[in-house]
Structures are given as structure tokens and as C-alpha cells.
Design a protein around this motif. Structure first.
Motif, short mmCIF file in Angstrom:
data_model
loop_
_atom_site.label_atom_id
_atom_site.label_comp_id
_atom_site.label_asym_id
_atom_site.label_seq_id
_atom_site.Cartn_x
_atom_site.Cartn_y
_atom_site.Cartn_z
N THR A 69 0.44 -5.29 -12.65
CA THR A 69 -0.34 -5.95 -11.72
C THR A 69 0.88 -6.49 -10.47
OG1 THR A 69 -1.33 -6.88 -12.36
CG2 THR A 69 -1.16 -8.37 -10.82
N PRO A 119 -8.12 -3.42 -11.27
CA PRO A 119 -9.14 -1.82 -10.04
C PRO A 119 -10.65 -1.62 -10.25
CG PRO A 119 -7.74 -1.03 -11.72
CD PRO A 119 -7.73 -2.24 -12.08
N SER A 169 2.92 -5.96 4.53
CA SER A 169 2.74 -4.78 3.48
C SER A 169 2.74 -3.58 4.95
CB SER A 169 1.79 -4.23 2.61
OG SER A 169 2.00 -3.02 2.11
N GLU A 209 2.41 2.16 -2.61
CA GLU A 209 2.77 2.29 -3.60
C GLU A 209 2.34 3.41 -4.90
OE1 GLU A 209 1.35 -1.25 -6.71
OE2 GLU A 209 2.60 -1.74 -5.63
N SER A 249 -7.23 3.13 -14.29
CA SER A 249 -7.67 3.53 -12.83
C SER A 249 -6.71 2.43 -12.06
CB SER A 249 -9.01 1.84 -13.05
OG SER A 249 -8.88 0.78 -13.75
N TRP A 250 -6.64 2.44 -10.68
CA TRP A 250 -5.43 1.79 -9.92
C TRP A 250 -6.22 1.46 -9.11
CZ3 TRP A 250 -2.44 4.86 -6.39
CH2 TRP A 250 -1.33 4.40 -5.86
N THR A 251 -5.82 0.12 -8.52
CA THR A 251 -5.75 0.18 -6.84
C THR A 251 -4.20 -0.36 -6.03
OG1 THR A 251 -7.60 -1.19 -7.45
CG2 THR A 251 -6.66 -1.35 -5.68
N PRO A 252 -3.40 0.55 -5.16
CA PRO A 252 -2.46 0.41 -4.45
C PRO A 252 -2.40 -1.08 -4.68
CG PRO A 252 -3.74 2.11 -3.79
CD PRO A 252 -5.14 1.62 -4.40
N GLY A 253 -0.86 -1.86 -5.14
CA GLY A 253 -0.37 -2.97 -3.56
C GLY A 253 -1.70 -3.94 -4.56
N GLN A 254 -2.21 -3.61 -5.84
CA GLN A 254 -3.06 -5.02 -6.97
C GLN A 254 -2.45 -4.74 -8.08
OE1 GLN A 254 -7.08 -4.89 -6.25
NE2 GLN A 254 -6.75 -4.80 -3.33
N GLN A 255 -3.06 -3.27 -8.65
CA GLN A 255 -3.21 -3.57 -10.19
C GLN A 255 -3.30 -1.42 -10.90
OE1 GLN A 255 -6.13 -5.51 -12.76
NE2 GLN A 255 -4.43 -6.98 -12.97
N SER A 256 -2.90 -1.52 -12.07
CA SER A 256 -3.27 -0.61 -12.70
C SER A 256 -3.15 -0.76 -13.92
CB SER A 256 -2.45 0.76 -12.51
OG SER A 256 -1.04 0.24 -12.99
N VAL A 257 -4.24 -0.45 -14.75
CA VAL A 257 -5.10 -0.15 -16.07
C VAL A 257 -4.54 1.74 -16.89
CG1 VAL A 257 -6.51 -0.50 -17.46
CG2 VAL A 257 -6.18 -1.85 -15.39
N LEU A 273 6.20 -1.59 5.91
CA LEU A 273 6.65 -0.72 6.00
C LEU A 273 6.60 0.00 6.99
CD1 LEU A 273 4.05 -0.10 2.46
CD2 LEU A 273 6.84 0.43 2.83
N ASN A 280 0.85 -0.87 -0.41
CA ASN A 280 0.30 -0.07 0.05
C ASN A 280 0.67 1.27 -0.09
OD1 ASN A 280 0.67 -1.32 3.04
ND2 ASN A 280 -1.19 0.88 3.76
N ARG A 330 -2.29 -10.00 2.94
CA ARG A 330 -1.15 -8.75 2.30
C ARG A 330 -1.17 -7.92 2.62
NH1 ARG A 330 -1.97 -9.75 -3.86
NH2 ARG A 330 -0.37 -7.71 -4.53
N LEU A 331 -1.94 -6.83 3.31
CA LEU A 331 -2.16 -5.58 3.37
C LEU A 331 -2.02 -5.28 5.02
CD1 LEU A 331 -3.20 -2.85 2.83
CD2 LEU A 331 -4.40 -3.33 4.18
N ILE A 358 -7.18 -9.43 -9.22
CA ILE A 358 -8.28 -8.91 -10.21
C ILE A 358 -8.20 -7.21 -10.30
CG2 ILE A 358 -10.36 -9.92 -7.84
CD1 ILE A 358 -9.87 -8.08 -6.22
N LEU A 415 -8.50 2.14 3.38
CA LEU A 415 -7.44 1.48 3.04
C LEU A 415 -7.77 -0.52 3.62
CD1 LEU A 415 -4.43 1.45 1.99
CD2 LEU A 415 -4.16 1.25 4.43
#
Lengths: 566, 321
Positions: free
Chosen positions: A279, B177, B279, A99, A251-259, B283, A97, B275-276, B175, B97
Motif C-alpha cells: 500500500t 484495488p 502527486s 507508480e 490487482s493494482w491501483t497506482p498510488g493506492q494498493q496492489s495485491v 511530478l 500516479n 492526493r492525486l 482501499i 485517472l
């Protein structure tokens, strides 16, 4: 080959300052053509004519890359015309998170660095494979006679992703953003050392004048690194970033994926693919599984041994292995302000204990090349005339004896932060036994290696991505720089470096940099034993990956705008 | 009954407070701090100091704890240290979050439990009624193997079979965004199978032995002598008495799920709380670590109380105690 009109008119402006580091005019189309395959590249190089355009260097680089085992997935010769469209899916280790899409702090995780290069551009680009710097948002960088005032001419054909034109106001806002300590920018130290941002001046809509606090002979070499993405005037929030780069934020979710989607109006030519999906898959095995299972098209940073195994399978390998060479490395650091390394004889003895060939073949499984205790082999300013240091146990022993440190016992701080790091420390401990030195290993958790006492470890390791030589030494050796990981605080060295950085006369500059590197080779606590290339796995339906064009990191410097899918 | 519940809840709050102190102390003892971890190795000393003071890292540990606690009890869970710089304001409230990953983990756990309970009861009873038969032996071998294998090995084996070899299921839980895990339900299968392998096996063993014990007891012998049918004996007498220890072991396994999910989420890169959590610890993000640790501890304690209530309900003598 008709160069694209948009790319003509680069002024080879840093001639005054540079010797061979002049940004050469280059069209991206030529580069694209170079991507069509080795044969085509060599042909182009042959047609290159009179001026030494980068095509020829890229051709050479390709041979080089092929020599170290990389190949174009699917066979470059078989598919000549890039097809447009499709979604390229790439996975990195990720940064949880933490990112960020803020391009001025994009250094914590590779995926951040990668995203910043897709969404944003710097004033200058990444280093090419032959160690040169090309202009990006800047059309030219021109110094005054003593290097204290730089005139930055900007490209006039650049638009932000929201359609508004790019210009001097953006650059001035961005410089002030870098300069503000509160923003925590990675390159803030450059504003403390060199850039006099308070006195920056807008000349016209496409020209900015930036004064320097110290003479700077080659501004490009201080700008060609990560976390220099230029942001739009007024940007405060980076959750929906607007950049100038080859891809636009979707779009983007931190720690997961961006498009991201392709920027069809990109000033450097539109990408072939339509969509780029990046990803985060932290686990090495999971990342490889996702590639083998077809969930992604590329997996960043394969462990070397695994990469070697897939390379060994040749055409039967389910995935292609891409090697991006460069001067990235994990080197040893001797803390020169702490005993026993405050004695130069001990420092020299340690440098003589290392068997570099063995390091490279065992730790890097043969990837990379041997280094000579200096930063930036293959880049501008690198002094190739300094002889290669080799293992000399007898000399090491006698130096230790003179210093009164026979049978020395010391401790290295190491971790698994970078693949091969702890193996290198272990092997060094074995090699040191021959000189009667006992090296104990103190392992700290990988995630805390750089937050638990680094850069003040008495004996440690640092890994660093390819940065220009002036950038690297300025960051390490000037007071106020972020990482003096060898704690070398000799004012004479800092002054020698400032002198070299500010030397405007090309021939004198060459001599001063040679002298600087000789001093470093003689005295510094850096043991640079070998380079560590970036090795990635790719699906066989990804093309346009070779020849590798840029240095820095994975996927030929995150060169996705050149990739295409079959 | 109500007094019992209130007393347990009071103790739960005390326990949670102790957990918060321990987690805080442990995170503070870990070398390194959030400022260094977030800024990385390029950070100049001036930049570091600026962030440290913003995160109160330059104050004493006691002040930091007090600052966190006094805000926490007022419902202000704070901001993730990881996103303080960079002004990613949309992402830095801890509730925002945690919400998504917590929901993802809950989906994984709830589906696992919904399958785990009936399957383990059924298999346990079947194995017990045919104790010594081939069915019993097969169940024993399969469940003992499943218990002995760590989850990450089970997970890897499942990936090798169903993802790499057969290509039926995705090996990694990706998955997009804005998507939820229920939008791509196929990613749930392998993580749930892995969790089931570890939990069902243990429950089956426990149900089997307690049913066998119940079937051996005097009242079952009496019931048999009285001529009651085997199924009536099983469902009216034996199973009910065997349930009390089974409820305990099922509750134990549900509690194990709270921790086991962390490992399984790592193997499949499942976008959940585990996973969170990993992380956040990496940090040195104390506010996030604290919030997740307390959430997990609260679930753990709640499951404990719930199990006690169910057992009290099943075993009448305990209601008086």
C-alpha cells in the motif's frame, strides 16, 4: 541439512574473473533454516564444514544486525516452525500516479523497486549482507579470456507466471528492451557503456552470448542492482505483468494498493504467506498510525528518532523495529569543475572539516557506521587498507590559506528529500565554522531535489541505495553515465576506471581497484561520512524477518517470501 | 434571471481560462520538469532527451500551452505525463485517472455538506434562542476551539482518540484495488468528522449571530407585540431573514471544502482528488495538474453561482437587481 536438489549445480563460473566474488552455491532452504533464529543459525554455521558457505556469513550478519538493535518480532526463539498462509500487508511512501509495474524503470519510488523484486527476477540477485552476489535467473556468467564476450547460462527450471517456460528468447527480448532509448529504462546507460546488445546471440534455448563494448571482468557486479527485472518475450504492457518472481500479480491501483499472490512454483521456493498487499501511504504519521492501528503489518522507513524511541521501549514497544544494514548513504558532493572546488586543496580541506562521529550520532541518531569518503564499505573490491579520514581543522585551514580561500563562503543545495539530509547539511555548516568557512543552506523542495539542477549542483548531496562498487563508479564516473554528481571529468580517471573494470587477472584486479579507490579517496569531491540503514516498523505477529539476508533497502531487501505470520 | 445566469456563466468561462494560464505559468516556473521527475536520478542524458521531446518539453512554453489548450477545448484532456513511459496504457488517460479519485472526494464532500447544513442550522438556532445561557456558552467554546484548530491537528486528535486509543475506527483510509470508498464505509467517518469540525463551527457562529440580529429587529418586536407565538416568530420571520447571510457562509464553507479536502486527504491518506493533485504537482505532470485545477475551480465558481441564486430567491429585493 539436505540442500534442495533444485539449487544444486551452480557453476562457480566467474572464478576466472573473480577473486572472492564467486557466486557460491547456496540453497534457499539453508537460508530459510538460517531464518529460524540466532542460535540455529550459529549452529548451522558451525556445521557448515569445509566450504565457506554463506550460512556462516548470514550468522555473522545476524550478530551484526542484532548489535545495531534489530530483533526478531515476537522473539525468534519462541516460534520455530514457520506457518503458511495469511496476508502480509506492508505500506511504503509510494510514488503517486507515477507508480509503475514496469521492472526496467522501477527506481522512482521504493514501492516500485519492491514490487519489481516480488514479480520479477534479475539474472543475478541482490547483494547479500556480506557483500556477495548470487545468481538468480542466470545459472552462470562466463567471460572469454579478455572479458569482451560473456556467455550467460540460464536456469532451465524457471517458468513464467502464465506457465510458459523461461529461456534465451526472453533474455534477448529484455536486453533489446533495455537498449531502446525510447523505453526510458534506468539501466539503458549500461547498454551505451558496455553491453553490445545489437550483437547479442542465442546459442541454445538456455544460453545467450552478450558481447561487450569495453572489457568487463565481472558482469555480475554490473547487474546486481534495481531495475534489472527480466521481462517476458514480447511484453509491451505492464498493467497485468507476467514475471518469474516469488509473487504473482493479482490487482493494482497506482498510488493506492496492489495485491499479489504467492507463486507456489517459484524456482527459489514458495513464499510462506499466501497474499502480499503493498500500500502507498505518503504521510509518515499516517503510515505509523496505520501500523499502530493494525491496518498494516509493516511500515517502511520510520524516521530514525522515532525508531530509536520504539527500540528504547524494549519488549513494551507496540511494534518491532527492523534495521537493514548496508552501504546506502546520503553523501556530500563537491562540484569539481566549479569554483572554489576546482582547486583540489579546497576539496581536501572540506573533507578534513567533517566530524564524522558527530554526524552519525546527531543526524543518524547512532544508526549506521562511519564511512571513509569511499563507496561500498563491506562490499567486494572495497579497499579497507586506506586509512580512515578524520577531522583536522588545522590542516583544513592551512590548505584553504594556500588556495587563497581563507574565510570562504559557499552555499550547499539541500532538501528534506531523504530523512536527515538537511540536518547533515546544517551540522556540516556548524562544523565548518571552526575552519573559518561559512556554508549557507539553499533548500529546494524535496520532490524537486533531483530535477532542479542535480547532478550539476556546485555543492550538494546525493542519496543512493546499496549498489556494487563497479556499478556505482561506472554510473558516476564514465562519460555517458547518469550521475557524475561531482562533475569529475578527468579522462585519466575514466581510463583508470575502465582499466580496473576490464582487468581479468584477479590479483592485478585487486591492485587496480585499490589504486582506483586511492585516487578517489585523494581527489574526489565525495564526502561519504556515514551509512544510513533502512529502518522499518513491523507488527509483532510478523516473523522470519531476521537475520537480514539482503542489502539494498527496506525489510532486508524486500525479503517477503521469507516472512510468515502468527 | 436568465440573463443574470448567462452573464455569470460567461464570466465563469473567462475566469477558468485565466486560471488555466496562471496554473500553467506556475507549473512551468517551478524548477524541474516531468521528464526528470518521472525518470529519476538513474536516467542517462540520452533517455532524458527522448522523453523530453515526447512530452514536448523541449518546445517553448507558449507552444506547450497552445498544444494543451487546443486539445483541451476539443475534449482531449491529454495523457498523464507520469505514465507516458512504461506503456501502462490502461492507466494514462486523464479522465480514467481522475474519475475514481474525483468520485471519492465527491462522496466525502457531499456527505459532509448533507450533515453540515441541518446540524449547523439547528445548533445555531438553539444557541441564539438561549443566547447567554449555558447551552450558548458550551456551543461557543466548542465551536471557537474547532475553528482555531487547523484540520491536520483536529484529524490527528481524532485519530489518537478513535483509532489508536479506542480502536473503533481505522486511522488511515485504505482501499483495495478496484474497491470504492463505499465498500469500506468505516474509513469515511474520521475524515468527515474532521471536515465537519472545521465547517460546522463556523456556520453555527454565523447562524447564531444572524438569528440573534433578526430577533432584535423591529419587525420581530412588532410581531411579539401582536402576540404571535415565539416559534411562529422564529420560523416565519426571524429564520428566513437570517438565512441569507447563513447561505453565504455555508456556500463559503462548501468552497473551503474544495481546498480543505486536500489537507484532510493527506492526513488520512484518503484516495481522493487532493492526493492525486499533490502527486501530479510533485511530478510536474502539467496535463493532470491543469485538469484537476480547472475541475476544482469550476466547482468553486459553480458553488458561487448557486449561492447567489439561492440568496436571490430568499431575498426578494435582489431579484429586481
Amino acid at each position: 541439512m539436505q540442500p534442495d536438489a533444485r539449487f544444486e549445480g551452480y557453476a562457480p563460473a566467474t572464478d576466472v574473473a573473480g577473486t572472492s566474488r564467486t557466486p557460491t552455491p547456496v540453497s534457499r532452504r539453508n537460508f530459510l533454516a538460517a531464518g529460524l533464529g540466532g542460535a540455529a543459525t550459529l549452529m548451522l554455521a558451525a556445521c557448515g564444514g569445509t566450504n565457506p558457505t554463506p550460512e556462516s556469513s548470514v550468522g555473522g550478519a545476524h550478530t551484526n544486525a542484532a548489535g545495531s538493535g534489530s530483533r526478531s518480532p515476537g522473539g525468534a526463539a519462541a516460534s520455530a516452525t514457520p506457518t503458511s498462509g495469511g496476508t502480509l500487508r506492508i505500506a511504503f511512501v509510494g510514488g503517486g500516479n507515477a507508480e509503475t509495474l514496469n521492472p526496467t524503470i522501477a527506481s522512482l519510488a521504493d514501492i516500485d523497486i519492491c514490487r519489481s523484486y516480488q514479480l520479477f527476477d534479475g539474472l543475478v540477485s541482490k547483494l547479500t549482507l556480506d557483500g556477495k552476489i548470487q545468481m538468480a535467473l542466470a545459472e552462470s556468467l562466463e567471460p572469454n579470456t579478455d572479458g569482451t564476450l560473456w556467455t550467460i547460462k540460464l536456469r532451465k527450471d524457471v517458468v513464467w507466471h502464465d506457465g510458459s517456460p523461461f529461456g534465451a528468447d526472453d533474455v534477448i527480448y529484455w536486453l533489446n528492451f533495455l537498449n531502446d532509448v525510447k523505453n526510458g529504462c534506468d539501466n539503458n546507460f549500461m547498454c551505451q557503456l558496455f553491453f553490445d546488445v545489437k550483437n547479442v546471440k542465442k546459442v541454445d534455448a538456455a544460453t545467450v552470448q552478450l558481447p561487450m563494448m569495453l572489457p568487463v571482468a565481472d558482469l555480475a557486479s554490473l547487474l546486481a542492482f534495481e531495475s534489472y527485472g527480466v521481462i517476458k518475450n514480447g511484453t509491451k504492457d505492464f498493467s497485468h505483468p507476467v514475471g518469474t518472481g516469488p509473487f504473482k500479480f493479482t490487482s493494482w491501483t497506482p498510488g493506492q494498493q496492489s495485491v499479489f499472490s504467492a507463486n507456489k512454483n517459484y524456482w527459489g521456493g514458495a513464499p510462506h504467506i499466501d497474499t502480499l498487499q503493498l500500500t502507498s501511504i505518503p504521510d509518515d504519521t499516517a503510515r505509523l498510525n496505520a501500523l499502530l492501528g493494525g491496518q498494516i503489518d509493516g511500515a517502511a522507513t520510520l524516521p530514525y528518532a522515532q525508531a530509536k524511541a520504539y527500540q528504547g521501549k524494549g519488549e513494551n514497544s507496540p511494534i518491532a523495529v527492523l534495521v537493514s544494514n548496508g552501504s546506502s548513504q546520503t553523501y556530500f558532493t563537491l562540484g569539481m569543475s566549479q569554483a572554489p572546488f576546482n582547486d583540489p586543496r579546497v576539496v581536501e580541506a572540506f573533507k578534513l572539516m567533517v566530524d564524522r562521529e558527530q554526524m552519525l550520532s546527531q543526524v543518524n541518531v547512532g544508526f549506521g557506521e562511519i564511512l571513509n569518503d569511499l563507496w561500498g564499505k563491506g562490499l567486494d573490491y572495497y579497499d579497507t587498507s586506506i586509512p580512515q579520514r578524520t577531522q583536522d581543522i588545522d590542516k583544513a585551514k592551512s590548505l584553504l590559506k594556500q588556495a587563497g580561500h581563507e574565510g570562504l563562503t559557499t552555499t550547499i543545495t539541500t532538501s528534506t528529500e531523504k530523512s536527515g539530509q538537511i540536518q547533515a547539511a546544517t551540522l556540516l555548516a556548524q562544523q565548518a565554522k571552526a575552519a573559518g568557512v561559512t556554508i549557507n543552506l539553499r533548500q529546494v523542495p524535496a520532490d524537486t531535489y533531483y530535477s532542479t539542477g542535480w547532478p550539476n549542483y556546485p555543492f550538494g548531496q546525493t542519496s543512493y541505495e546499496t549498489a556494487p562498487i563497479p556499478y556505482f563508479y561506472a554510473a558516476a564516473l564514465l562519460p555517458g553515465g547518469p550521475f557524475n554528481d561531482i562533475q569529475w571529468t578527468d579522462p585519466a580517471v575514466a581510463n583508470q576506471l575502465k582499466d580496473a573494470l576490464g582487468e581479468m587477472d584477479p590479483s592485478k584486479s585487486k591492485d587496480k581497484w585499490s589504486a582506483m579507490q586511492q585516487t578517489i579517496w585523494d581527489k574526489s569531491g565525495w564526502i561519504c561520512w556515514g551509512s544510513s540503514p533502512w529502518v522499518d516498523g513491523l507488527s509483532k505477529k510478523v516473523h522470519g524477518t531476521t537475520p537480514v539476508r539482503w542489502q539494498l533497502a527496506s525489510f532486508g531487501g524486500y525479503d517477503f517470501s521469507n516472512y510468515w505470520l502468527s | 434571471m436568465l440573463r443574470f445566469l448567462l452573464r455569470r456563466i460567461a464570466w465563469a468561462i473567462v475566469t477558468l481560462w485565466i486560471v488555466s494560464v496562471i496554473v500553467f505559468a506556475a507549473t512551468s516556473v517551478l524548477s524541474g520538469n516531468a521528464a526528470r521527475a518521472v525518470l529519476g536520478k538513474n536516467a542517462a542524458p540520452a533517455t532524458l532527451h527522448a522523453l523530453e521531446s515526447e512530452l514536448h518539453l523541449d518546445r517553448s512554453v507558449f507552444y506547450q500551452y497552445w498544444y494543451w489548450l487546443s486539445h483541451f477545448v476539443r475534449g482531449d484532456f491529454g495523457h498523464s505525463a507520469a505514465s507516458v513511459i512504461g506503456s501502462d496504457t490502461a492507466h494514462n488517460s486523464i479522465i480514467t485517472l481522475i474519475a475514481g479519485p474525483a468520485a471519492n472526494s465527491a462522496i466525502l464532500a457531499v456527505i459532509t455538506v448533507i450533515i453540515m447544513i441541518p446540524v449547523s442550522l439547528l445548533m445555531g438556532v438553539l444557541a441564539a434562542t438561549r443566547a447567554g445561557g449555558w447551552m450558548d456558552h458550551v456551543t461557543a467554546i466548542v465551536s471557537l476551539t474547532a475553528i482555531s484548530l487547523p484540520e491536520f491537528v483536529t484529524g490527528t486528535i481524532l485519530v489518537a482518540i478513535f483509532a489508536t486509543a479506542l480502536s473503533w475506527l481505522p486511522p488511515v483510509s485504505l482501499i483495495g484495488p478496484g474497491q470504492g470508498v463505499l465498500d469500506v464505509p468505516q474509513i469515511l467517518v474520521l475524515p468527515i468528522l474532521t471536515l465537519l469540525a472545521a465547517t460546522v463551527a463556523e456556520c453555527v457562529r454565523m447562524v447564531r449571530s444572524s438569528v440573534i440580529e433578526a430577533l432584535d429587529s423591529d419587525y420581530v418586536a412588532t410581531a411579539r407585540l401582536a402576540g404571535l407565538s415565539e416559534s411562529r416568530i422564529m420560523f416565519s420571520y426571524a429564520l428566513r431573514n437570517a438565512l441569507a447571510p447563513s447561505v453565504q457562509v455555508i456556500a463559503l464553507n462548501m468552497q473551503w471544502l474544495v481546498g480543505g479536502i486536500v489537507v484532510v486527504e493527506t492526513v488520512f491518506s484518503y484516495p481522493g482528488l487532493g492526493r492525486l493533485f499533490v502527486s501530479a504537482v510533485n511530478l510536474r505532470d502539467i496535463p493532470t495538474t491543469q485538469s484537476i485545477a480547472l475541475l476544482l475551480a469550476a466547482i468553486y465558481i459553480a458553488l458561487n453561482i448557486l449561492a447567489d441564486l439561492i440568496i436571490t430567491f430568499l431575498v426578494p429585493e435582489l431579484r429586481l437587481a
